[in-house]
Write a protein that holds these residues in place. Sequence first.
Motif, PDB file in Angstrom:
ATOM      1  N   ALA A 197      -6.276   5.831  10.736  1.00 41.67           N
ATOM      2  CA  ALA A 197      -7.736   5.912  10.747  1.00 41.67           C
ATOM      3  C   ALA A 197      -8.271   6.508   9.434  1.00 41.67           C
ATOM      4  N   ASP A 198      -7.590   7.511   8.890  1.00 42.42           N
ATOM      5  CA  ASP A 198      -8.014   8.114   7.621  1.00 42.42           C
ATOM      6  C   ASP A 198      -7.859   7.119   6.471  1.00 42.42           C
ATOM      7  N   ALA A 199      -6.766   6.381   6.458  1.00 40.51           N
ATOM      8  CA  ALA A 199      -6.544   5.377   5.411  1.00 40.51           C
ATOM      9  C   ALA A 199      -7.592   4.269   5.497  1.00 40.51           C
ATOM     10  N   GLU A 200      -7.901   3.830   6.711  1.00 38.60           N
ATOM     11  CA  GLU A 200      -8.911   2.781   6.885  1.00 38.60           C
ATOM     12  C   GLU A 200     -10.283   3.260   6.437  1.00 38.60           C
ATOM     13  N   ARG A 201     -10.638   4.499   6.744  1.00 36.30           N
ATOM     14  CA  ARG A 201     -11.924   5.070   6.332  1.00 36.30           C
ATOM     15  C   ARG A 201     -12.007   5.118   4.802  1.00 36.30           C
ATOM     16  N   SER A 202     -10.932   5.516   4.159  1.00 31.40           N
ATOM     17  CA  SER A 202     -10.903   5.565   2.702  1.00 31.40           C
ATOM     18  C   SER A 202     -11.040   4.169   2.103  1.00 31.40           C
ATOM     19  N   GLU A 203     -10.357   3.202   2.702  1.00 33.14           N
ATOM     20  CA  GLU A 203     -10.431   1.818   2.210  1.00 33.14           C
ATOM     21  C   GLU A 203     -11.847   1.263   2.353  1.00 33.14           C
ATOM     22  N   ARG A 204     -12.505   1.534   3.468  1.00 36.08           N
ATOM     23  CA  ARG A 204     -13.890   1.083   3.654  1.00 36.08           C
ATOM     24  C   ARG A 204     -14.804   1.712   2.598  1.00 36.08           C
ATOM     25  N   ALA A 205     -14.629   2.995   2.327  1.00 36.22           N
ATOM     26  CA  ALA A 205     -15.452   3.670   1.316  1.00 36.22           C
ATOM     27  C   ALA A 205     -15.200   3.067  -0.063  1.00 36.22           C
ATOM     28  N   HIS A 206     -13.948   2.765  -0.361  1.00 37.39           N
ATOM     29  CA  HIS A 206     -13.615   2.151  -1.646  1.00 37.39           C
ATOM     30  C   HIS A 206     -14.279   0.780  -1.785  1.00 37.39           C
ATOM     31  N   ALA A 233       0.834  -1.202   0.000  1.00 34.63           N
ATOM     32  CA  ALA A 233       0.000   0.000   0.000  1.00 34.63           C
ATOM     33  C   ALA A 233       0.869   1.253   0.000  1.00 34.63           C
ATOM     34  N   LEU A 234       0.477   2.210  -0.780  1.00 40.03           N
ATOM     35  CA  LEU A 234       1.040   3.561  -0.727  1.00 40.03           C
ATOM     36  C   LEU A 234      -0.154   4.471  -0.535  1.00 40.03           C
ATOM     37  N   THR A 235      -0.130   5.283   0.478  1.00 43.23           N
ATOM     38  CA  THR A 235      -1.293   6.093   0.812  1.00 43.23           C
ATOM     39  C   THR A 235      -0.904   7.547   1.059  1.00 43.23           C
ATOM     40  N   PRO A 236      -1.775   8.460   0.683  1.00 42.14           N
ATOM     41  CA  PRO A 236      -1.496   9.875   0.955  1.00 42.14           C
ATOM     42  C   PRO A 236      -1.896  10.280   2.369  1.00 42.14           C
ATOM     43  N   PHE A 237      -2.427   9.343   3.153  1.00 43.43           N
ATOM     44  CA  PHE A 237      -2.945   9.683   4.473  1.00 43.43           C
ATOM     45  C   PHE A 237      -1.840   9.690   5.526  1.00 43.43           C
ATOM     46  N   LEU A 238      -1.937  10.641   6.448  1.00 43.79           N
ATOM     47  CA  LEU A 238      -0.973  10.725   7.542  1.00 43.79           C
ATOM     48  C   LEU A 238      -1.364   9.842   8.718  1.00 43.79           C
ATOM     49  N   PHE A 239      -2.651   9.511   8.828  1.00 44.98           N
ATOM     50  CA  PHE A 239      -3.133   8.743   9.969  1.00 44.98           C
ATOM     51  C   PHE A 239      -3.792   7.447   9.504  1.00 44.98           C
TER      52      PHE A 239
END
Length: 103
Positions: A88-97, A80-86
Amino acid sequence: EDIEVYRWTGKNDFCQLMTRDRIAMGGGVISGEDGDGFGFTINEDLTSGSSSPCETYNNPCLVSDSEGGQFEIANIECWALTPFLFVADAERSERAHRYMEEK
């Protein structure tokens, strides 16, 4: 063999870099050391890269001295490469995806 772990030193925030021509981890030239200061970098074609000591992780060059820090890539696995710093933000984005994929 033991795995060597180089943890974030807190000396800078150069943990990841992704541009059109490279993917890199770590940064910051260590005084008196050779190299560009990237812990490792992978070139845009994903077939080669280089390593040098860096301040971010206080790592040595990760390639044998005879290679001059350069290496060829036979196989690459990217988790994974993510633009998120936290996280929790990355997990929220993954759930939405995943939600959008299911609909």
